[in-house]
Design an enzyme around this catalytic site. Structure first.
Site, short mmCIF file in Angstrom:
data_model
loop_
_atom_site.label_atom_id
_atom_site.label_comp_id
_atom_site.label_asym_id
_atom_site.label_seq_id
_atom_site.Cartn_x
_atom_site.Cartn_y
_atom_site.Cartn_z
CD GLU A 130 35.38 15.25 58.21
OE1 GLU A 130 35.33 16.48 58.09
OE2 GLU A 130 34.68 14.59 58.99
CB CYS A 182 31.52 15.17 62.21
SG CYS A 182 30.99 16.80 62.73
CG ASN A 226 35.76 18.10 64.67
OD1 ASN A 226 36.26 19.05 64.07
ND2 ASN A 226 34.54 17.65 64.40
CD GLU A 227 32.51 21.32 64.10
OE1 GLU A 227 31.48 20.66 64.19
OE2 GLU A 227 32.79 22.00 63.09
O1 AHR Z 1 34.07 20.12 57.18
C1 AHR Z 1 32.86 19.47 57.29
C2 AHR Z 1 32.40 19.28 58.72
O2 AHR Z 1 32.11 20.51 59.29
C3 AHR Z 1 33.39 18.69 59.67
O3 AHR Z 1 33.36 17.32 59.71
C4 AHR Z 1 32.96 19.20 61.00
O4 AHR Z 1 34.04 19.36 61.88
C5 AHR Z 1 32.24 20.48 60.68
O5 AHR Z 1 31.01 20.52 61.26
#
Ligand code: AHR
Length: 781
Positions: free
Chosen positions: A23, A227, A351-352
């Site tokens: 990321e 995120c 994602n989440e």
């Molecule tokens: O890995 C860091 C962050 O942690 C990521 O962006 C998110 O998916 C999680 O909250």
């Protein structure tokens, strides 16, 4: 202790179990693995990225004896996707006037004997005075000495200028300067790459950083976030949009700069094509994550045609990766230089994400993908925590939709990972599989890495229910830290892997293809339970970031029947009110609570031994969105369970906590809110997992000793008629649990390899205290 290994009894296939997650946070892409050395190359940085950003960020005036003006314009850009450019005017002639870029902190790294590819777009803006503007472009060191330079002429239309620079001196704080003696010019897309990028590619990646990924041999790579993917507006043309893959392909000049969720700017120069190429280069299957038409951070939900466009993006992405060259997106891939497919097998939707708008939209993606591409494995999400209502909602959606895998995320203390070693033993083998898409214990010491190693043993042994797993985050630029811990740390010219990296590396390099049955026979019951059977200690009232009033406070000692009451307490931000020191197994805490100021609600601490070792219930934490039970062990935090909850200021809440042994239940206004058992910290005598490499027939034995005693193990192969073994052993035997790696000592905690020759079928093996070993053995017949 005896370890029996039955090499004939093959069990689960391990598939693509261990991979990585990339990321762009901590400047992992821009200012990291993406080779671009110029920061803010197209003057697109702005306050949408970060309140402190502006279009001239990382650019400085050069005014030696003269004067210049630097203005940002967007009247006639050469690429509408990146509309801003620099108008540079000499106001007063002097010895030297112009502009220079300082790169990413602490400066541009230039290495003696290396070549650099410079490109820029320029234009003469005073055609009435001069037909051509003359500029000088140079690379300089910290003290402004010129290392290489070139002259160029700019005509009256935007045109591209290229130059290969060579430097014969190393500097870690270099600069790129563009100067002119007189006139007025437009400049844009000013770029500098090392020639020596990974595989010598144009628009390439930083070689030393990719090298570390290559050496991991990951089975898959999840990208581009996190995120990063879902935080943004729903219109792909917005400056502030969610991460939309179609914005990230084609000529870099036409990829629109975007706000990066981690409060900086992303050029998207490292885009989907480059991500796919990187996956192919390092032998990892691509696992892209796309936004599911919903931004949970701002509760934005796509509808109608906008939502259809999101679903279409998912289908087009699969065609871009895998489609024949006579399809629209397959043809585009071919035109970019890759006619062969990228063999994408997985796609993550969301994602989440938490909240019903996501779960209403997810089935649309799932059905559309499965209808057109039934072979693609679709991955859903269970939110950002290891347990709770939001987590359960994610799993419920996955079961209902027949989702292939569910993406779980948690960042917990090492003790949580050890205590939860058997987390996946009870998962349904017929349901969706687990994709542990983000996890890490709270640090980069050997202790953290070792705890993670023991947990990975559990993941491997539970391959029936766990399909994929990757540590997070992967990279961190030491000068731009958003998140800690991270697997690999770097600055503008150095890099090192953490102990966690080397653990991951051993598990990936020696994952194997098939699990083999094994059985560990400790001589006696040697598991050590390091936890008490209750949660006793102080009860303390605090807040998250607010002023609160607690009233009608009472504590009931359920063991003795003692009953304590207290006066109302006003607790401000950072303040605490200590109520009682409890030494009982079972107790109940009740109170009324009202938030008076601030917005992050209440924090009730219980079982406090000291400030670093305690349990707590937070209501209205983070963005006033959570109710969670947390546990601090030696200052490292774990979230045991979480539900979404918002606290209204001025409203009176009735709160209750029931502690029964290690079980905790909480109630709000008489209704059950959270319920969890804090698992005791049990250290097992040894953690083992055995697999086989199908190609070579090698037997792979992973051994983790978390205890503070060396272990002697008799390793036996009851079914085998063999003379012995030969192969390798990889050992991580650091005895200092706090040991870490650094730029100065990059390999302090890293594996040592030794050859192994054993002249017997069964043999005795020794494992140092707090150590990890991987044996890769070939049979001698
Ligand atoms: O890995 C860091 C962050 O942690 C990521 O962006 C998110 O998916 C999680 O909250």
């Amino acid at each position: 202790m005896k370890l029996n290994i039955f090499t004939e009894e093959k069990q689960e296939k391990l598939g693509d179990l261990f991979g990585i997650f990339f990321e762009d946070l901590n400047h992992a892409a821009d200012g990291g693995i993406y080779g671009e050395l110029i920061q803010n190359r197209s003057f697109e940085f702005c306050e949408i990225d970060n309140k402190e950003y502006h279009p001239l960020m990382a650019w400085e005036k050069i005014e030696k004896g003269g004067k210049v003006s630097l203005e940002i314009e967007e009247k006639a850009p050469f690429a509408k996707e990146n509309p801003h450019y620099l108008r540079l005017k000499v106001i007063e002639k002097g010895e030297e006037t112009g502009v220079c870029n300082i790169g990413f902190l602490p400066g541009i790294y230039l290495e003696a004997g290396k070549k650099y590819d410079f490109t820029c777009y320029g234009k003469n803006l005073q055609p009435e005075i001069t037909e051509k503007a003359r500029i000088k472009i140079s690379l300089r060191n910290k003290t402004d000495e010129i290392l290489d330079e070139v002259e160029a002429e700019l005509n009256n239309e935007w045109s591209r200028f290229e130059k290969e620079f060579f430097v014969s001196e190393t500097t870690t704080e270099g600069r790129l300067a563009i100067t002119l003696l007189e006139g007025e010019i437009g400049l844009d897309f000013i770029s500098l790459f090392p020639k020596d990028t990974y595989k010598q590619r144009k628009n390439g990646l930083r070689k030393d950083l990719v090298q570390l990924l290559e050496e991991l041999h990951p089975r898959f790579m999840r990208f581009p976030g996190g995120c990063l993917v879902h935080d943004g507006t729903l219109n792909p043309w917005d400056r502030n949009s969610q991460y939309r893959w179609k914005n990230t392909i084609g000529p870099v000049e036409k990829r629109p700069a975007r706000r990066n969720n981690w409060a900086y700017n992303q050029t998207l120069g490292l885009g989907y094509y480059e991500y796919f190429e990187l996956c192919e280069d390092i032998g990892a299957k691509p696992l892209p994550v796309i936004p599911g038409g919903y931004d949970p951070h701002h509760d934005r939900a796509a509808e109608g045609a906008q939502l259809e466009a999101y679903v279409q993006d998912a289908l087009d992405l699969i065609e871009f990766a895998n489609g024949d060259t006579d399809t629209k997106w397959g043809a585009l891939r071919a035109s970019l230089g890759h006619p062969e497919p990228f063999h994408m097998e997985y796609i993550g939707v969301g994602n989440e994400e938490i909240g019903e708008p996501f779960f209403e939209r997810y089935p649309l993606f799932h059905q559309a993908i499965k209808e057109k591409y039934p072979e693609i494995k679709v991955i859903g999400t269970s939110g950002p925590f290891a347990a709770g209502k939001e987590y359960d909602r994610g799993w419920q959606s996955a079961v209902e939709n027949h989702t292939d895998l569910v993406d779980e995320h948690y960042y917990q203390s090492p003790e949580w990972f050890i205590a939860n070693h058997h987390r996946y033993d009870s998962f349904d083998v017929n349901g969706p599989k687990v994709f542990l898409g983000e996890y890490a214990s709270q640090g980069n010491t050997w202790y953290n890495a070792l705890a993670e190693a023991s947990y990975m043993i559990g993941l491997q042994n539970k391959a029936k229910t766990v399909g994929l797993a990757c540590y997070a985050p992967l990279f961190c630029n030491v000068n731009y830290v958003n998140w800690k811990p991270d697997m690999i740390w770097f600055d503008n010219y150095r890099v090192y892997g953490t102990p966690n990296y080397y653990v991951q590396k051993l598990f990936m390099n020696h994952q194997g293809d098939t699990l083999l049955r094994s059985e560990l026979q400790p001589e006696e019951e040697t598991s050590v339970n390091k936890s008490e059977d209750c949660i006793c200690g102080a009860v303390v009232l605090a807040t998250n970031d607010a002023k609160a009033e607690y009233s009608d406070i009472e504590i009931l000692n359920e063991d003795t029947g003692e009953h304590y009451t207290y006066d109302s307490q006003l607790v401000g931000q950072g303040e605490e009110a200590v109520l009682e020191q409890l030494n009982c197994r079972n107790y109940t805490i009740r109170m009324k609570a009202k938030e008076l100021e601030g917005f992050k609600g209440f924090k009730i601490i219980f079982g406090r031994k000291d400030e670093k070792n305690q349990m707590f219930w937070c209501l209205g934490g983070w963005a006033n969105a959570d109710s969670l039970i947390g546990e601090d062990i030696d200052g490292r935090n774990s979230c045991l369970i979480q539900n979404a909850r918002n606290i209204e200021a001025g409203r009176l809440y009735e709160l209750e906590i029931r502690v029964r042994g290690r079980k905790i239940e909480t109630y709000v206004d008489g209704k059950s809110e959270l319920s969890i058992e804090s698992k005791p910290l049990v250290i097992e005598p040894l953690y083992t997992s055995i697999s086989e490499d199908e190609k070579t027939g090698d037997v792979l034995i992973k051994l983790v000793n978390l205890s503070d005693k060396a272990q002697e193990i008799m390793i036996c192969f009851p079914e085998q008629k063999i003379k012995g073994w030969s192969g390798m052993v990889y050992k991580m035997e650091e005895t200092d649990l706090n040991a870490e790696n650094s730029f100065e000592q990059p390999l302090r905690v890293s594996p040592v390899e030794e050859m192994v020759e054993i002249a017997d079928r069964d043999f005795t093996w020794k494992l140092e205290k707090t150590s990890l070993q991987v044996l890769r053995l070939k049979k001698l017949v």
